[in-house]
Design an enzyme around this catalytic site. Structure first.
Site, PDB file in Angstrom:
ATOM      1  N   ASP A 192      -8.965   1.653   0.936  1.00 11.70           N
ATOM      2  CA  ASP A 192     -10.047   1.899  -0.026  1.00 11.70           C
ATOM      3  C   ASP A 192      -9.548   2.697  -1.222  1.00 11.70           C
ATOM      4  O   ASP A 192      -8.943   3.764  -1.077  1.00 11.70           O
ATOM      5  CB  ASP A 192     -11.193   2.652   0.653  1.00 11.70           C
ATOM      6  CG  ASP A 192     -11.838   1.825   1.764  1.00 11.70           C
ATOM      7  OD1 ASP A 192     -12.286   0.703   1.470  1.00 11.70           O
ATOM      8  OD2 ASP A 192     -11.862   2.300   2.922  1.00 11.70           O
ATOM      9  N   ASP A 203      -5.567   7.551  -2.313  1.00 11.93           N
ATOM     10  CA  ASP A 203      -6.404   8.147  -3.355  1.00 11.93           C
ATOM     11  C   ASP A 203      -6.887   9.549  -2.990  1.00 11.93           C
ATOM     12  O   ASP A 203      -7.329  10.297  -3.861  1.00 11.93           O
ATOM     13  CB  ASP A 203      -7.623   7.269  -3.630  1.00 11.93           C
ATOM     14  CG  ASP A 203      -8.596   7.251  -2.455  1.00 11.93           C
ATOM     15  OD1 ASP A 203      -8.263   6.642  -1.430  1.00 11.93           O
ATOM     16  OD2 ASP A 203      -9.678   7.855  -2.563  1.00 11.93           O
ATOM     17  N   ASP A 233      -2.867   3.180   1.724  1.00 15.90           N
ATOM     18  CA  ASP A 233      -4.246   3.273   2.173  1.00 15.90           C
ATOM     19  C   ASP A 233      -4.944   1.996   1.685  1.00 15.90           C
ATOM     20  O   ASP A 233      -4.376   1.226   0.903  1.00 15.90           O
ATOM     21  CB  ASP A 233      -4.883   4.534   1.574  1.00 15.90           C
ATOM     22  CG  ASP A 233      -6.332   4.705   1.985  1.00 15.90           C
ATOM     23  OD1 ASP A 233      -6.677   4.336   3.117  1.00 15.90           O
ATOM     24  OD2 ASP A 233      -7.121   5.202   1.162  1.00 15.90           O
TER      25      ASP A 233
END
Length: 557
Positions: free
Chosen positions: A112, A395, A110
């Site tokens: 961010d 995250d 990912d």
């Protein structure tokens, strides 16, 4: 060394175990440091003898209990020499499942909070912008502008009951941790929380919230961007309650959520980061080192993110350089996770350098090109990257990891930035001693509850009070309102339950990979089940092991 000190303490205790060698000669069946055993107590490996008679009662029995208490305090002190702290490494990778990096051929990421770690300074900006949107566009009271972002208020993983305006922490068994329920900025008394849920702490999440924690009745805040959202929600509720303003809880919740969404949709957050990447992006050089190292060892890389290409491009240029796309075999932006992993209908679209969409049909995913949206099923068909040879990092436990592990058998790695701070707290002498004594005191309470006379009950009540005070102190070390994101007082949190279920590995940042070889095998520690008689501190201090205490519990059938 810490290990030597701990081993020495255990050697002082070992003669009473009877599992690792002959017992030291002793005429007493009691354990060193434990004092006289209670009724029916017996150390493993010790010669069986008639149980020591219990004190007659009254003041004598009370004195006996307090003597055991003091003996435990001394043993805990011996078992925890000062150097035993700082045993955990905040830069380590922790394994929920055995995984060998030797078997991983493809690494996915990912963007961010995975490739790009953001500074906490971003949260006040999101909070203030969304607050102003509420006032200026949703016509909320001007008085809300007095609130500023408080970074110490909320933690990730909390649940919000929309109809009750209740922000709370729930454990792995769906129970509210008492003392962690807030309406606005004010704590809600435990009695009121229990009354709100029909006389119980249990929340029927299966009725009130879906798999991804998005409601309809209860929302779980799972990503790091939700910290300013929880703070703003609590501040707005606080203002309405403080000024006795009537409001519909569902409307207020939706307006706050929409205001936070507007900060992202309107590109405000992207603009702040792009204007000052040095301020907002952390560990960019370490991200570059991780990616370069993997490519140098022949690994294939891909990126799947919900962020737009222009934003990702600028961030990656800052961290890696203008040729960053040469490190990745596939780059997918605006993927619309988590539906990317479950919806087969959305096709891939190719983007040019300016972000304009192409209309040609995608029959292969080419290195150096940019693709938008799409779905995982086409991704798997075009790349043939399947199963445990793929390791994906993200995250968000739901949007990034859950479907990949449950539906497709990929290996997954969770990026948990809070882990670094929590480990530093765990490594403090205050935490170590507080937790260890709490465990020991809990074991003593469990065993000594067989004494039912009035004087003994007063002693046990004093211990219960001290135990509760210890729990509150330990909780406040992490966060005064909600404690650790990983633990309630003793159970794992609901967040922890999901973390264990949806991730093979977890770590504070992607840079932790630099501490391990690319063929390293991660072995999870055997986590003891309650019936497996682990060497818990409470068992050490109250008679070595639980099994010999059956005499104390003879009345239970």
């Amino acid at each position: 060394m810490a290990g030597a000190g701990l081993r020495a303490a255990f050697r002082r205790w070992l003669p009473c175990r009877g599992h690792d060698g002959p017992r030291a000669s002793s005429s007493s069946p009691s354990c060193p440091g434990c004092g006289p055993p209670g009724p029916g107590a017996h150390c493993p490996g010790a010669p069986r003898s008639a149980p020591a008679p219990a004190p007659a009662g009254g003041a004598e029995l009370s004195a006996h209990l307090w003597a055991r208490y003091q003996d435990m305090r001394r043993l805990v002190h011996d078992l925890l020499p000062p150097e035993v702290c700082s045993l955990l490494n905040p830069a380590a990778i922790y394994a929920n499942n055995e995984i060998s990096l030797r078997d991983v051929e493809v690494y996915g990421f990912d963007y961010d909070y995975t490739l790009a770690q953001y500074a906490d300074a971003l949260h006040p900006e999101i909070f203030s912008a969304a607050r102003d949107i509420l006032i200026e566009h949703y016509k909320y009271p001007e008085g809300i502008r007095k609130y500023d972002y408080d970074p110490s208020f909320a933690i990730r993983g909390l649940h919000y009951d929309i109809q009750k305006s209740l922000l709370m922490k729930i454990d792995a068994f769906h129970y509210v941790q008492l003392g962690t329920a807030y309406r606005g900025l004010q704590p809600v008394p435990d009695e009121e929380v229990i009354d709100l849920y029909g006389g119980t702490q249990h929340i029927p999440l299966y009725q009130m919230s879906g798999f991804y924690g998005k409601g309809p009745s209860i929302k779980q805040f799972m990503d790091i961007f939700s910290l300013p959202e929880m703070a703003l929600l609590s501040c707005v509720v606080d203002h309405f309650l403080g000024h006795s303003l009537e409001f519909d809880q569902a409307h207020l919740y939706k307006d706050v959520t929409d205001a936070i969404r507007d900060v992202h949709v309107k590109g405000l957050m992207y603009q702040w980061i792009e204007r000052d990447m040095e301020k907002y992006i952390l560990r960019g050089d370490e991200t570059f080192a991780v990616l370069s190292r993997l490519v140098a060892h022949g690994k294939q890389l891909f990126l799947i993110t919900n962020s737009p290409f222009s934003f990702v491009d600028q961030g990656m240029r800052h961290m890696v350089g203008p040729d960053w796309r040469q490190l990745f075999d596939v780059v997918i932006v605006q993927a619309d996770k988590p539906s990317f992993f479950t919806d087969r209908r959305k096709p891939f679209r190719k983007l040019d350098e300016k972000g304009s969409l192409h209309w040609d049909r995608i029959t292969r995913l080419e290195k150096g090109k940019i693709y938008r949206q799409g779905n995982l099923y086409d991704f798997l068909r075009l790349t043939e990257w399947r199963g445990p040879r793929v390791l994906y990092f993200g995250d968000h436990l739901y949007s990034d990891l859950a479907d990949l592990m449950l539906r497709h058998g990929w290996r997954t790695g969770a990026i948990i930035p809070e882990l670094e701070r929590e480990i530093r707290i765990i490594n403090t002498e205050q935490y170590m001693h507080s937790l260890t004594w709490q465990q020991a005191l809990t074991g003593l309470l469990e065993r000594m509850q067989t004494y039912q006379d009035a004087e003994s009950q007063q002693v046990l009540a004093a211990w219960m009070k001290e135990r509760q005070e210890l729990r509150c102190v330990t909780k406040a070390l992490f966060n005064a309102q909600f404690g650790s994101i990983f633990r309630t007082f003793h159970n794992p949190t609901y967040f922890s339950r999901r973390l264990v279920r949806f991730s093979d590995l977890y770590m504070a940042s992607l840079s932790c990979l630099l501490n391990y070889r690319v063929d390293f095998t991660f072995y999870p520690r055997r986590t003891p089940l309650q019936h497996e008689a682990p060497l818990w501190m409470d068992q050490l201090c109250t008679g070595c092991m639980k099994t010999p205490f059956l005499g104390d519990m003879a009345h239970i059938r």
